[in-house]
Design a protein around this motif. Structure first.
Motif, PDB file in Angstrom:
ATOM      1  N   VAL A 174       0.785  -1.196  -0.074  1.00 57.48           N
ATOM      2  CA  VAL A 174      -0.123   0.431   0.057  1.00 57.48           C
ATOM      3  C   VAL A 174       0.425   1.336  -0.222  1.00 57.48           C
ATOM      4  CG1 VAL A 174      -0.238   0.025   2.441  1.00 57.48           C
ATOM      5  CG2 VAL A 174      -2.326   1.061   1.276  1.00 57.48           C
ATOM      6  N   HIS A 175       1.612   0.838   0.637  1.00 60.47           N
ATOM      7  CA  HIS A 175       2.837   2.512   0.256  1.00 60.47           C
ATOM      8  C   HIS A 175       3.614   2.404  -0.636  1.00 60.47           C
ATOM      9  CE1 HIS A 175       2.483   2.377   4.452  1.00 60.47           C
ATOM     10  NE2 HIS A 175       2.611   1.530   5.397  1.00 60.47           N
ATOM     11  N   TRP A 176       2.631   2.404  -1.024  1.00 64.51           N
ATOM     12  CA  TRP A 176       4.138   2.168  -3.110  1.00 64.51           C
ATOM     13  C   TRP A 176       3.062   2.920  -4.026  1.00 64.51           C
ATOM     14  CZ3 TRP A 176       8.767   0.493  -5.021  1.00 64.51           C
ATOM     15  CH2 TRP A 176       9.677   0.506  -3.729  1.00 64.51           C
ATOM     16  N   SER A 177       2.128   2.856  -3.710  1.00 60.02           N
ATOM     17  CA  SER A 177       0.458   3.490  -4.532  1.00 60.02           C
ATOM     18  C   SER A 177       0.672   5.164  -4.659  1.00 60.02           C
ATOM     19  CB  SER A 177      -0.697   3.241  -3.894  1.00 60.02           C
ATOM     20  OG  SER A 177      -0.803   3.566  -2.941  1.00 60.02           O
ATOM     21  N   GLU A 178       0.509   5.302  -5.516  1.00 61.38           N
ATOM     22  CA  GLU A 178       0.433   7.266  -6.095  1.00 61.38           C
ATOM     23  C   GLU A 178      -0.661   7.262  -5.983  1.00 61.38           C
ATOM     24  OE1 GLU A 178       2.990   9.107  -8.026  1.00 61.38           O
ATOM     25  OE2 GLU A 178       4.884   7.614  -7.146  1.00 61.38           O
ATOM     26  N   ASP A 179      -1.719   8.177  -5.469  1.00 62.02           N
ATOM     27  CA  ASP A 179      -3.126   8.799  -5.599  1.00 62.02           C
ATOM     28  C   ASP A 179      -3.609   6.986  -6.004  1.00 62.02           C
ATOM     29  OD1 ASP A 179      -2.169  11.343  -5.684  1.00 62.02           O
ATOM     30  OD2 ASP A 179      -1.547  11.009  -7.732  1.00 62.02           O
ATOM     31  N   GLY A 180      -4.235   6.068  -5.128  1.00 62.49           N
ATOM     32  CA  GLY A 180      -4.607   5.205  -5.381  1.00 62.49           C
ATOM     33  C   GLY A 180      -4.558   4.300  -6.381  1.00 62.49           C
ATOM     34  N   LYS A 181      -2.884   4.773  -6.543  1.00 60.23           N
ATOM     35  CA  LYS A 181      -3.325   4.156  -8.256  1.00 60.23           C
ATOM     36  C   LYS A 181      -1.777   3.098  -8.208  1.00 60.23           C
ATOM     37  CE  LYS A 181      -6.363   5.003 -10.552  1.00 60.23           C
ATOM     38  NZ  LYS A 181      -7.469   4.135 -10.430  1.00 60.23           N
ATOM     39  N   LEU A 182      -0.815   2.003  -8.810  1.00 62.92           N
ATOM     40  CA  LEU A 182       0.354   2.000  -9.641  1.00 62.92           C
ATOM     41  C   LEU A 182       0.587   0.884 -10.271  1.00 62.92           C
ATOM     42  CD1 LEU A 182       0.541  -1.305  -5.724  1.00 62.92           C
ATOM     43  CD2 LEU A 182       1.818   0.854  -6.572  1.00 62.92           C
ATOM     44  N   SER A 183       1.691   1.907 -11.236  1.00 65.27           N
ATOM     45  CA  SER A 183       2.244   1.362 -12.608  1.00 65.27           C
ATOM     46  C   SER A 183       3.051   0.113 -12.546  1.00 65.27           C
ATOM     47  CB  SER A 183       2.737   2.404 -13.029  1.00 65.27           C
ATOM     48  OG  SER A 183       4.401   1.924 -11.828  1.00 65.27           O
ATOM     49  N   ARG A 184       2.364  -0.727 -13.441  1.00 67.90           N
ATOM     50  CA  ARG A 184       3.268  -1.485 -13.931  1.00 67.90           C
ATOM     51  C   ARG A 184       4.885  -1.402 -13.572  1.00 67.90           C
ATOM     52  NH1 ARG A 184       1.994  -5.978 -17.430  1.00 67.90           N
ATOM     53  NH2 ARG A 184      -0.065  -4.556 -17.278  1.00 67.90           N
ATOM     54  N   PRO A 185       5.160  -0.775 -13.717  1.00 63.18           N
ATOM     55  CA  PRO A 185       6.614  -0.540 -13.136  1.00 63.18           C
ATOM     56  C   PRO A 185       7.072  -0.620 -11.745  1.00 63.18           C
ATOM     57  CG  PRO A 185       6.971   0.217 -15.075  1.00 63.18           C
ATOM     58  CD  PRO A 185       5.357   0.345 -14.635  1.00 63.18           C
ATOM     59  N   VAL A 186       6.297  -0.053 -10.739  1.00 60.11           N
ATOM     60  CA  VAL A 186       6.100   0.280  -9.952  1.00 60.11           C
ATOM     61  C   VAL A 186       6.424  -1.075  -9.085  1.00 60.11           C
ATOM     62  CG1 VAL A 186       5.006   1.516  -7.894  1.00 60.11           C
ATOM     63  CG2 VAL A 186       5.801   2.519  -9.640  1.00 60.11           C
ATOM     64  N   PHE A 187       4.944  -1.364  -9.536  1.00 63.95           N
ATOM     65  CA  PHE A 187       4.485  -2.788  -8.741  1.00 63.95           C
ATOM     66  C   PHE A 187       5.416  -3.812  -8.936  1.00 63.95           C
ATOM     67  CE2 PHE A 187       2.721  -7.169  -9.278  1.00 63.95           C
ATOM     68  CZ  PHE A 187       1.909  -7.278  -7.959  1.00 63.95           C
ATOM     69  N   TYR A 188       5.507  -4.182 -10.174  1.00 64.06           N
ATOM     70  CA  TYR A 188       7.218  -5.046 -10.109  1.00 64.06           C
ATOM     71  C   TYR A 188       8.436  -4.916  -9.775  1.00 64.06           C
ATOM     72  CZ  TYR A 188      10.652  -7.703 -13.117  1.00 64.06           C
ATOM     73  OH  TYR A 188      11.464  -8.782 -13.466  1.00 64.06           O
ATOM     74  N   LYS A 189       8.842  -3.512  -9.199  1.00 70.04           N
ATOM     75  CA  LYS A 189       9.539  -3.629  -8.846  1.00 70.04           C
ATOM     76  C   LYS A 189       9.678  -4.104  -7.032  1.00 70.04           C
ATOM     77  CE  LYS A 189      12.407  -0.019  -7.123  1.00 70.04           C
ATOM     78  NZ  LYS A 189      13.158   1.491  -7.143  1.00 70.04           N
ATOM     79  N   ALA A 190       8.161  -3.245  -6.758  1.00 76.86           N
ATOM     80  CA  ALA A 190       7.484  -3.251  -5.004  1.00 76.86           C
ATOM     81  C   ALA A 190       7.068  -5.051  -4.488  1.00 76.86           C
ATOM     82  CB  ALA A 190       5.945  -2.882  -4.521  1.00 76.86           C
ATOM     83  N   PHE A 191       6.982  -5.641  -5.680  1.00 73.87           N
ATOM     84  CA  PHE A 191       6.444  -7.248  -5.340  1.00 73.87           C
ATOM     85  C   PHE A 191       7.773  -7.508  -5.457  1.00 73.87           C
ATOM     86  CE2 PHE A 191       5.769 -11.322  -6.875  1.00 73.87           C
ATOM     87  CZ  PHE A 191       4.491 -11.639  -6.751  1.00 73.87           C
ATOM     88  N   ARG A 192       8.916  -7.684  -6.303  1.00 73.62           N
ATOM     89  CA  ARG A 192      10.256  -7.765  -6.054  1.00 73.62           C
ATOM     90  C   ARG A 192      11.060  -7.700  -4.486  1.00 73.62           C
ATOM     91  NH1 ARG A 192      12.535 -10.626 -10.009  1.00 73.62           N
ATOM     92  NH2 ARG A 192      14.430 -10.188  -9.898  1.00 73.62           N
ATOM     93  N   GLU A 193      10.727  -6.684  -4.085  1.00 70.86           N
ATOM     94  CA  GLU A 193      11.304  -6.182  -3.510  1.00 70.86           C
ATOM     95  C   GLU A 193      10.930  -6.778  -1.768  1.00 70.86           C
ATOM     96  OE1 GLU A 193      11.821  -2.051  -2.144  1.00 70.86           O
ATOM     97  OE2 GLU A 193      12.904  -1.475  -4.656  1.00 70.86           O
ATOM     98  N   LEU A 194       9.551  -6.745  -2.311  1.00 74.66           N
ATOM     99  CA  LEU A 194       7.905  -7.873  -0.932  1.00 74.66           C
ATOM    100  C   LEU A 194       9.081  -9.517  -0.577  1.00 74.66           C
ATOM    101  CD1 LEU A 194       6.204  -7.953   1.156  1.00 74.66           C
ATOM    102  CD2 LEU A 194       4.934  -8.358  -0.673  1.00 74.66           C
ATOM    103  N   LEU A 195       9.635  -9.407  -1.657  1.00 71.70           N
ATOM    104  CA  LEU A 195       9.977 -11.008  -1.666  1.00 71.70           C
ATOM    105  C   LEU A 195      10.811 -11.237  -1.252  1.00 71.70           C
ATOM    106  CD1 LEU A 195       7.964 -12.378  -4.817  1.00 71.70           C
ATOM    107  CD2 LEU A 195       7.465 -12.368  -2.236  1.00 71.70           C
ATOM    108  N   ALA A 196      12.568 -10.263  -1.998  1.00 74.01           N
ATOM    109  CA  ALA A 196      13.785 -10.305  -1.128  1.00 74.01           C
ATOM    110  C   ALA A 196      13.923  -9.347   0.223  1.00 74.01           C
ATOM    111  CB  ALA A 196      14.445  -9.574  -1.799  1.00 74.01           C
TER     112      ALA A 196
END
Length: 131
Positions: free
Chosen positions: A19-41
């Motif tokens: 939830v902290h990666w969202s901007e204005d209630g949205k996530l872009s594909r690149p941001v989601f990709y980066k956040a997802f990889r950071e979460l798992l790492a």
């Protein structure tokens, strides 16, 4: 679910992180990709293949879209992450309305709409699980 490795991630941890990666209630594909990889790492979970991460995002975005609503992303993560149904609903409501002063009808409607879109996307959950 197996292809994303989310079955090893506790639902509350995933939702609070994402939830902290969202901007204005949205996530872009690149941001989601980066956040997802950071979460798992961060959690020491094996990284899935890139196509699984993109397919997970595709469940939340409109066809061909590069942005997704954060509520849709959170609902999808809740479905695939580790936790009981009660854990998943509690995590969703806590993240979306952490102030503790109740949940609005609009928030409930948004969560339900996201879950129904996920369930009724022509077998998308089954296709993702087979990746």
């Amino acid at each position: 679910r197996i292809s994303t490795h989310l079955e090893r991630v506790l639902v509350g941890s995933a939702l609070k992180f994402m939830v902290h990666w969202s901007e204005d209630g949205k996530l872009s594909r690149p941001v989601f990709y980066k956040a997802f990889r950071e979460l798992l790492a961060m959690l020491g979970v094996t990284m899935p293949v890139d196509s699984a991460i993109h397919k997970l995002f595709d469940l939340a975005s409109r066809p061909g879209g590069d942005f997704a609503d954060v509520v849709d992303i959170l609902c999808i993560l809740a479905v695939f992450c580790k936790g009981s149904p009660s854990d998943k609903m509690t995590a969703l409501f806590t993240v979306l309305h952490g102030s503790g002063d109740g949940v609005t009808k609009g928030q409930v409607r948004s969560i339900m709409a996201a879950i129904f879109r996920l369930v009724h996307t022509n077998g998308s959950v089954e296709r993702l699980a087979q990746t």
